[in-house]
Design a protein around this motif. Sequence first.
Motif, mmCIF file in Angstrom:
data_model
loop_
_atom_site.group_PDB
_atom_site.id
_atom_site.type_symbol
_atom_site.label_atom_id
_atom_site.label_comp_id
_atom_site.label_asym_id
_atom_site.label_seq_id
_atom_site.Cartn_x
_atom_site.Cartn_y
_atom_site.Cartn_z
ATOM 1 N N LEU B 121 0.842 -1.196 0.000
ATOM 2 C CA LEU B 121 0.000 0.000 0.000
ATOM 3 C C LEU B 121 0.879 1.249 0.000
ATOM 4 C CD1 LEU B 121 -2.509 -1.048 2.838
ATOM 5 C CD2 LEU B 121 -2.436 -1.793 0.447
ATOM 6 N N ALA B 122 0.450 2.260 -0.718
ATOM 7 C CA ALA B 122 1.098 3.572 -0.623
ATOM 8 C C ALA B 122 0.124 4.504 0.083
ATOM 9 C CB ALA B 122 1.433 4.104 -2.007
ATOM 10 N N VAL B 123 0.553 5.076 1.204
ATOM 11 C CA VAL B 123 -0.299 5.993 1.955
ATOM 12 C C VAL B 123 0.291 7.392 1.811
ATOM 13 C CG1 VAL B 123 -1.363 6.507 4.187
ATOM 14 C CG2 VAL B 123 -0.801 4.134 3.588
ATOM 15 N N ALA B 146 4.003 -1.293 3.377
ATOM 16 C CA ALA B 146 3.538 0.054 3.051
ATOM 17 C C ALA B 146 4.692 0.989 2.768
ATOM 18 C CB ALA B 146 2.693 0.619 4.188
ATOM 19 N N ILE B 147 4.426 1.915 1.867
ATOM 20 C CA ILE B 147 5.309 3.064 1.665
ATOM 21 C C ILE B 147 4.505 4.284 2.088
ATOM 22 C CG2 ILE B 147 6.621 4.412 -0.002
ATOM 23 C CD1 ILE B 147 6.939 1.897 -1.678
ATOM 24 N N LEU B 148 5.009 4.987 3.094
ATOM 25 C CA LEU B 148 4.317 6.156 3.615
ATOM 26 C C LEU B 148 4.969 7.413 3.045
ATOM 27 C CD1 LEU B 148 4.236 5.090 7.414
ATOM 28 C CD2 LEU B 148 2.581 4.529 5.612
ATOM 29 N N ARG B 149 4.138 8.341 2.635
ATOM 30 C CA ARG B 149 4.648 9.609 2.143
ATOM 31 C C ARG B 149 3.912 10.720 2.892
ATOM 32 N NH1 ARG B 149 7.835 13.458 -0.648
ATOM 33 N NH2 ARG B 149 6.445 15.236 -0.699
ATOM 34 N N VAL B 169 9.411 -3.390 14.074
ATOM 35 C CA VAL B 169 9.174 -4.430 13.070
ATOM 36 C C VAL B 169 10.338 -5.416 13.054
ATOM 37 C CG1 VAL B 169 9.040 -4.754 10.564
ATOM 38 C CG2 VAL B 169 7.617 -3.009 11.652
ATOM 39 N N SER B 170 11.566 -4.887 13.097
ATOM 40 C CA SER B 170 12.747 -5.763 13.089
ATOM 41 C C SER B 170 12.804 -6.622 14.338
ATOM 42 C CB SER B 170 14.035 -4.941 13.022
ATOM 43 O OG SER B 170 14.073 -4.213 11.841
ATOM 44 N N GLU B 171 12.544 -5.989 15.494
ATOM 45 C CA GLU B 171 12.615 -6.733 16.751
ATOM 46 C C GLU B 171 11.607 -7.872 16.796
ATOM 47 O OE1 GLU B 171 14.233 -3.023 19.528
ATOM 48 O OE2 GLU B 171 12.175 -3.745 19.727
ATOM 49 N N ALA B 172 10.504 -7.719 16.041
ATOM 50 C CA ALA B 172 9.502 -8.781 16.000
ATOM 51 C C ALA B 172 9.850 -9.837 14.949
ATOM 52 C CB ALA B 172 8.128 -8.178 15.706
ATOM 53 N N GLY B 173 11.014 -9.677 14.306
ATOM 54 C CA GLY B 173 11.445 -10.674 13.331
ATOM 55 C C GLY B 173 10.867 -10.472 11.939
ATOM 56 N N LEU B 174 10.293 -9.303 11.700
ATOM 57 C CA LEU B 174 9.744 -9.011 10.368
ATOM 58 C C LEU B 174 10.736 -8.137 9.606
ATOM 59 C CD1 LEU B 174 6.101 -8.155 11.491
ATOM 60 C CD2 LEU B 174 6.940 -10.313 10.521
ATOM 61 N N PRO B 175 10.658 -8.093 8.278
ATOM 62 C CA PRO B 175 11.601 -7.254 7.522
ATOM 63 C C PRO B 175 11.399 -5.779 7.857
ATOM 64 C CG PRO B 175 9.896 -8.189 6.071
ATOM 65 C CD PRO B 175 9.724 -8.818 7.401
ATOM 66 N N ALA B 176 12.503 -5.093 8.174
ATOM 67 C CA ALA B 176 12.426 -3.669 8.540
ATOM 68 C C ALA B 176 11.778 -2.871 7.423
ATOM 69 C CB ALA B 176 13.830 -3.136 8.817
ATOM 70 N N GLU B 177 11.892 -3.342 6.182
ATOM 71 C CA GLU B 177 11.336 -2.587 5.064
ATOM 72 C C GLU B 177 9.852 -2.859 4.846
ATOM 73 O OE1 GLU B 177 14.492 -4.062 2.905
ATOM 74 O OE2 GLU B 177 15.450 -2.100 2.557
ATOM 75 N N ALA B 178 9.220 -3.552 5.796
ATOM 76 C CA ALA B 178 7.768 -3.736 5.702
ATOM 77 C C ALA B 178 7.068 -2.382 5.654
ATOM 78 C CB ALA B 178 7.255 -4.559 6.872
ATOM 79 N N ILE B 179 7.556 -1.439 6.470
ATOM 80 C CA ILE B 179 6.986 -0.084 6.474
ATOM 81 C C ILE B 179 8.112 0.887 6.183
ATOM 82 C CG2 ILE B 179 5.664 1.617 7.777
ATOM 83 C CD1 ILE B 179 4.113 -0.987 7.603
ATOM 84 N N GLN B 180 8.041 1.544 5.050
ATOM 85 C CA GLN B 180 9.077 2.507 4.678
ATOM 86 C C GLN B 180 8.455 3.895 4.584
ATOM 87 O OE1 GLN B 180 11.830 0.866 1.369
ATOM 88 N NE2 GLN B 180 9.916 -0.219 1.054
ATOM 89 N N LEU B 181 9.217 4.889 5.054
ATOM 90 C CA LEU B 181 8.796 6.284 4.882
ATOM 91 C C LEU B 181 9.651 6.904 3.781
ATOM 92 C CD1 LEU B 181 7.213 8.835 6.126
ATOM 93 C CD2 LEU B 181 9.365 9.277 7.333
ATOM 94 N N VAL B 182 9.030 7.601 2.849
ATOM 95 C CA VAL B 182 9.821 8.340 1.855
ATOM 96 C C VAL B 182 10.600 9.399 2.617
ATOM 97 C CG1 VAL B 182 9.738 9.812 -0.185
ATOM 98 C CG2 VAL B 182 8.094 7.936 0.060
#
Lengths: 420, 420
Positions: B121-123, B146-149, B169-182
């Motif tokens: 998703l792009a928000v 998600a990519i947040l802008r 997100v990383s500490e929970a073992g998920l990819p840090a890039e799951a949520i990215q901010l522009v």
Amino acid sequence: MSDLDAAMLDMGRHARAAADALRAATPLARTEALHRLAEGLRAAEADILTANTRDTARARAGGLSEALIDRLALTPARVEGMAVAVETIAAQPDPVGAEMARWTPANGLDIARVRTPIGVLAVIYESRPNVTADGAALCLRSGNAAILRCGSDCLESSRAIAAVVARAVSEAGLPAEAIQLVPVPDREAVGALLSGLNGAIDLIIPRGGKSLVARVQAEAKAPVLGHLEGLCHTYLDAAADLDVARRVTLNAKMRRVSVCGATETLLVDRAAADRLLPAVAADLTAAGCELRGDAEARALVPAIAEASEADWSTEYLAPILSVRVVDGVDGAVDHIRAYGSGHTEAIVTTDETAAERFANGVDSAIVLINASTQFADGGEFGFGGEIGISTSKLHARGPVGAEQLTTYKYVVRGEGQTRP
Amino acid sequence: MSDLDAAMLDMGRHARAAADALRAATPLARTEALHRLAEGLRAAEADILTANTRDTARARAGGLSEALIDRLALTPARVEGMAVAVETIAAQPDPVGAEMARWTPANGLDIARVRTPIGVLAVIYESRPNVTADGAALCLRSGNAAILRCGSDCLESSRAIAAVVARAVSEAGLPAEAIQLVPVPDREAVGALLSGLNGAIDLIIPRGGKSLVARVQAEAKAPVLGHLEGLCHTYLDAAADLDVARRVTLNAKMRRVSVCGATETLLVDRAAADRLLPAVAADLTAAGCELRGDAEARALVPAIAEASEADWSTEYLAPILSVRVVDGVDGAVDHIRAYGSGHTEAIVTTDETAAERFANGVDSAIVLINASTQFADGGEFGFGGEIGISTSKLHARGPVGAEQLTTYKYVVRGEGQTRP
């Protein structure tokens, strides 16, 4: 503005008014229209066949291939088949008004999520006259108004069927313009529909070959539901039962090679390729299927021709199958992610963990475990029919029946509540 | 290709890979990420407030209005509010993997419709830094990458919050890039997102004012979920209870005039306008609301100014209300069809038949009976939050919470079935 454009805008306005009337109509009236449509098709058999004879004669004179003429031609049995399809759709539960959920949050409001029609649908199809009947029936079942646009090859047949539809709808007390057929063959009519007719069209459904769908997706100014390709995969896992693997693969590829649910690529787990592939390949070859594979597949079955990179992305719709040896479920999922079209994939395995990994990992509309990809069909899903299969991830995914042609609204009942 | 375009395409590729990893992640890991995010926001309060001070100072130096600076400014209480919102979303049932339906048609297949994430998703939002936290939380709850802008005004605050998100997100073992901010303010980044980043974006969600949403709707090459306007109506039926009419109308207009669920037009049934309108109008005037009405309304309440045709299509987002006398439910429905935006409408009545006619006839996302239109909100609906309200008729309608950010697939279990 051309006369055609003006006439199309008029159709849009009439469809919108009919959609408003349909929203106020009783479920009984819509069901009655469907029953009258089925009866009417039987009663009008002679008219429909006469019109169809004119279509096929013109098509033959125009040099249309016999395969396409067969798709276009109607017989008494095919007219009866249309009537039965309409009756099957009439027998489906009415989706409109169904309460999907109802709850009361802390503010005390009584919130219901209720199914409603979408509004006005445009259905653009090619030379299958039966779509004029079953498309109309699915739209009526779901409470939507529709503008149908058939291929010019089947225009006379479709006009005869559309006349029956209009009569059935009127006799049930619904606006005759609930279902309209574009009565002219002009190609510009498609462009007008794709423009959305000044916002009168809520959803466009293309049903036909790749060039039609690609044009609709590229040009439409309204949302589109459909699929461009069915590049379906069958994966034979190391834990596959050999008999199931043989039966399912042969059916998935060869039952009908021209349907969107036909398997186009066979993936075989490296760990059991020597056990599975030779027999599966022999069945396919015996049934007249050409095989194109990677080096490992060819080492196991010399009769397999060499596949090129392009084969992995080709929807053959023909008795040709590409074959690739992969590393287990993860290898299969990676291949499908890279080359699939998000339509339908199958795994053959007796290992439940492998089945769940595959079902989870593959991001397609339909994932089958130990069954043929050719089950990708609204009728087989028990929907009573389908207007197509969606590979979109939004709104509806997979077979699109009457329920998938609805949206919802929230009806919230209070007792004078105000928001703090 | 510019460096920015290349960087954006990279974000798209990373988001797609993260979406694949999220699909394979356990529900527990996503819930853990949400709890760590709530804790992390509290722990990083000082960093977030320092970054926010830089944002507000720059905004003030740039001449931003105090109203907009208030929207942008964070306080310890607002940071705590963000943490609580994330916890509320964490407490919602996990939509991913939920079985929506399961049945066996005549062919004996076991067919399940299972909720799945949409993908990426792009928000795109404006200057509310809290969206960085609650948008991230809703995407994680629904299993989407998600990519947040954010708007450039709140970039430093959002970067501080996004750093907390990435850590959680990383500490929970998920990819840090799951949520990215522009991470840059360049306006071209929005254009890149609207292009769909080579198909990496499945859905674009604009959250902000009309000019932002209009741009997104006009330019987006991927589907868009949102609403352009909330031109909401409250209709006072002849059978309205006067006290409820007064209370609901005042709240619907004046509780907060700047929200999309605020009523912009009051419709009053001719049959009871003399009983209802004077008291309702007096309440509104006393609360500082300007009234603009048609001749009949003005004849009953001389303090009402003259409305122009444009008033019926104006979303004021201000203490102004247009007032029209109409012929019962049908007159109200006709007015709403002509001028409404499909967002939220309310009827005040004690007549259940009138309420049902109104709820059926009005084709809007939310219809309220005897309650304020200001309840149009995912939190009030019990969704734990919302990423916006959709007036689209496809996919999701009304408040968009985590469940509305999912799609489904069919998982079909067989025992070697082939299709006849």
